[in-house]
Write a protein that holds these residues in place. Sequence first.
Motif, PDB file in Angstrom:
ATOM      1  N   LYS A  95       7.325   8.783   6.837  1.00 34.91           N
ATOM      2  CA  LYS A  95       7.666   7.684   7.750  1.00 34.91           C
ATOM      3  C   LYS A  95       7.505   6.328   7.056  1.00 34.91           C
ATOM      4  CE  LYS A  95       6.456  10.319  11.840  1.00 34.91           C
ATOM      5  NZ  LYS A  95       5.426  10.589  12.836  1.00 34.91           N
ATOM      6  N   ALA A  96       6.437   6.171   6.292  1.00 34.20           N
ATOM      7  CA  ALA A  96       6.223   4.927   5.557  1.00 34.20           C
ATOM      8  C   ALA A  96       7.316   4.722   4.518  1.00 34.20           C
ATOM      9  CB  ALA A  96       4.841   4.929   4.900  1.00 34.20           C
ATOM     10  N   HIS A  97       7.705   5.797   3.830  1.00 41.61           N
ATOM     11  CA  HIS A  97       8.771   5.711   2.827  1.00 41.61           C
ATOM     12  C   HIS A  97      10.090   5.296   3.490  1.00 41.61           C
ATOM     13  CE1 HIS A  97      10.943   6.521  -0.855  1.00 41.61           C
ATOM     14  NE2 HIS A  97      11.763   7.315  -0.192  1.00 41.61           N
ATOM     15  N   ALA A  98      10.388   5.846   4.643  1.00 37.12           N
ATOM     16  CA  ALA A  98      11.609   5.471   5.370  1.00 37.12           C
ATOM     17  C   ALA A  98      11.587   3.975   5.707  1.00 37.12           C
ATOM     18  CB  ALA A  98      11.753   6.315   6.627  1.00 37.12           C
ATOM     19  N   ALA A  99      10.431   3.466   6.085  1.00 37.48           N
ATOM     20  CA  ALA A  99      10.302   2.036   6.371  1.00 37.48           C
ATOM     21  C   ALA A  99      10.515   1.213   5.098  1.00 37.48           C
ATOM     22  CB  ALA A  99       8.936   1.742   6.991  1.00 37.48           C
ATOM     23  N   ASP A 100      10.005   1.702   3.956  1.00 36.58           N
ATOM     24  CA  ASP A 100      10.239   1.022   2.677  1.00 36.58           C
ATOM     25  C   ASP A 100      11.733   0.927   2.389  1.00 36.58           C
ATOM     26  OD1 ASP A 100       7.510   0.677   2.029  1.00 36.58           O
ATOM     27  OD2 ASP A 100       7.420   2.607   0.985  1.00 36.58           O
ATOM     28  N   LEU A 101      12.448   2.017   2.606  1.00 32.03           N
ATOM     29  CA  LEU A 101      13.885   2.045   2.325  1.00 32.03           C
ATOM     30  C   LEU A 101      14.642   1.020   3.173  1.00 32.03           C
ATOM     31  CD1 LEU A 101      14.547   5.880   1.964  1.00 32.03           C
ATOM     32  CD2 LEU A 101      14.036   4.203   0.162  1.00 32.03           C
ATOM     33  N   GLU A 102      14.165   0.768   4.372  1.00 36.39           N
ATOM     34  CA  GLU A 102      14.802  -0.228   5.237  1.00 36.39           C
ATOM     35  C   GLU A 102      14.595  -1.653   4.727  1.00 36.39           C
ATOM     36  OE1 GLU A 102      13.626   0.236   9.310  1.00 36.39           O
ATOM     37  OE2 GLU A 102      14.174   2.360   9.343  1.00 36.39           O
ATOM     38  N   LYS A 103      13.476  -1.917   4.065  1.00 41.67           N
ATOM     39  CA  LYS A 103      13.118  -3.275   3.631  1.00 41.67           C
ATOM     40  C   LYS A 103      13.455  -3.570   2.169  1.00 41.67           C
ATOM     41  CE  LYS A 103      11.054  -4.518   7.478  1.00 41.67           C
ATOM     42  NZ  LYS A 103      11.518  -5.627   8.282  1.00 41.67           N
ATOM     43  N   GLN A 104      13.673  -2.551   1.359  1.00 43.93           N
ATOM     44  CA  GLN A 104      13.748  -2.733  -0.088  1.00 43.93           C
ATOM     45  C   GLN A 104      14.899  -3.632  -0.555  1.00 43.93           C
ATOM     46  OE1 GLN A 104      14.016   1.173  -1.806  1.00 43.93           O
ATOM     47  NE2 GLN A 104      16.128   1.484  -1.138  1.00 43.93           N
ATOM     48  N   GLY A 105      16.039  -3.586   0.098  1.00 43.45           N
ATOM     49  CA  GLY A 105      17.197  -4.349  -0.347  1.00 43.45           C
ATOM     50  C   GLY A 105      16.964  -5.846  -0.389  1.00 43.45           C
ATOM     51  N   ALA A 106      16.177  -6.350   0.532  1.00 49.38           N
ATOM     52  CA  ALA A 106      15.895  -7.787   0.584  1.00 49.38           C
ATOM     53  C   ALA A 106      15.113  -8.271  -0.631  1.00 49.38           C
ATOM     54  CB  ALA A 106      15.129  -8.113   1.865  1.00 49.38           C
ATOM     55  N   HIS A 107      14.498  -7.337  -1.361  1.00 44.11           N
ATOM     56  CA  HIS A 107      13.671  -7.702  -2.520  1.00 44.11           C
ATOM     57  C   HIS A 107      14.258  -7.202  -3.835  1.00 44.11           C
ATOM     58  CE1 HIS A 107      10.424  -9.170   0.025  1.00 44.11           C
ATOM     59  NE2 HIS A 107      10.733  -8.171   0.827  1.00 44.11           N
ATOM     60  N   GLY A 108      15.458  -6.636  -3.808  1.00 47.79           N
ATOM     61  CA  GLY A 108      16.070  -6.118  -5.033  1.00 47.79           C
ATOM     62  C   GLY A 108      15.326  -4.931  -5.597  1.00 47.79           C
ATOM     63  N   VAL A 109      14.742  -4.121  -4.706  1.00 49.08           N
ATOM     64  CA  VAL A 109      13.880  -3.000  -5.081  1.00 49.08           C
ATOM     65  C   VAL A 109      14.556  -1.693  -4.680  1.00 49.08           C
ATOM     66  CG1 VAL A 109      11.652  -1.911  -4.498  1.00 49.08           C
ATOM     67  CG2 VAL A 109      11.776  -4.376  -4.898  1.00 49.08           C
ATOM     68  N   ASN A 110      14.280  -0.633  -5.429  1.00 53.00           N
ATOM     69  CA  ASN A 110      14.818   0.683  -5.098  1.00 53.00           C
ATOM     70  C   ASN A 110      13.700   1.720  -5.230  1.00 53.00           C
ATOM     71  OD1 ASN A 110      16.519   2.843  -4.530  1.00 53.00           O
ATOM     72  ND2 ASN A 110      17.296   2.955  -6.618  1.00 53.00           N
ATOM     73  N   TYR A 111      13.114   2.125  -4.095  1.00 47.73           N
ATOM     74  CA  TYR A 111      12.100   3.179  -4.110  1.00 47.73           C
ATOM     75  C   TYR A 111      12.797   4.512  -4.353  1.00 47.73           C
ATOM     76  CZ  TYR A 111       7.986   0.512  -3.229  1.00 47.73           C
ATOM     77  OH  TYR A 111       6.934  -0.346  -3.397  1.00 47.73           O
ATOM     78  N   LEU A 112      12.414   5.203  -5.422  1.00 50.95           N
ATOM     79  CA  LEU A 112      13.109   6.401  -5.883  1.00 50.95           C
ATOM     80  C   LEU A 112      12.508   7.705  -5.383  1.00 50.95           C
ATOM     81  CD1 LEU A 112      13.511   5.207  -9.562  1.00 50.95           C
ATOM     82  CD2 LEU A 112      15.281   5.237  -7.777  1.00 50.95           C
ATOM     83  N   ASN A 113      11.183   7.784  -5.375  1.00 48.08           N
ATOM     84  CA  ASN A 113      10.519   9.031  -4.997  1.00 48.08           C
ATOM     85  C   ASN A 113       9.060   8.742  -4.692  1.00 48.08           C
ATOM     86  OD1 ASN A 113      10.177  11.778  -4.552  1.00 48.08           O
ATOM     87  ND2 ASN A 113      11.215  12.366  -6.450  1.00 48.08           N
ATOM     88  N   TYR A 114       8.401   9.709  -4.081  1.00 49.35           N
ATOM     89  CA  TYR A 114       6.966   9.571  -3.818  1.00 49.35           C
ATOM     90  C   TYR A 114       6.326  10.949  -3.823  1.00 49.35           C
ATOM     91  CZ  TYR A 114       8.064  11.080   0.938  1.00 49.35           C
ATOM     92  OH  TYR A 114       8.500  11.790   2.020  1.00 49.35           O
ATOM     93  N   TRP A 115       5.026  10.977  -4.040  1.00 46.59           N
ATOM     94  CA  TRP A 115       4.235  12.206  -4.052  1.00 46.59           C
ATOM     95  C   TRP A 115       2.969  11.961  -3.243  1.00 46.59           C
ATOM     96  CZ3 TRP A 115       6.825   9.975  -7.976  1.00 46.59           C
ATOM     97  CH2 TRP A 115       7.787  10.742  -8.628  1.00 46.59           C
ATOM     98  N   VAL A 116       2.459  13.003  -2.613  1.00 50.26           N
ATOM     99  CA  VAL A 116       1.281  12.888  -1.753  1.00 50.26           C
ATOM    100  C   VAL A 116       0.263  13.943  -2.156  1.00 50.26           C
ATOM    101  CG1 VAL A 116       0.447  12.969   0.629  1.00 50.26           C
ATOM    102  CG2 VAL A 116       2.784  12.209   0.160  1.00 50.26           C
ATOM    103  N   ASP A 117      -0.981  13.521  -2.292  1.00 49.19           N
ATOM    104  CA  ASP A 117      -2.106  14.443  -2.442  1.00 49.19           C
ATOM    105  C   ASP A 117      -2.927  14.293  -1.164  1.00 49.19           C
ATOM    106  OD1 ASP A 117      -4.555  15.705  -2.971  1.00 49.19           O
ATOM    107  OD2 ASP A 117      -4.495  15.181  -5.096  1.00 49.19           O
TER     108      ASP A 117
END
Length: 83
Positions: free
Chosen positions: A22-44
Amino acid sequence: MPLYMDVHHLDDGPVTADDVAKAHAADLEKQGAHGVNYLNYWVDEAKGQIFCLVDAPDAESANAVHREAHGLVADEIHEVSQG
């Protein structure tokens, strides 16, 4: 564009893969405004750690996305090279 791996240490409680998705999905919604591209994530889940791989102009831009999306900024950000 530089590539970064950020690390989150959640000492105050458990983390679930569903919460991080859910947090990653929120990142994807905001990333364009900062010229950022979140590619992947891992959780322990057991250790309460999250790792995010991101293309960003700089480390602060990557963290700004987290701050705006959900408030969970990284504890560490490392510039990395893909092998």
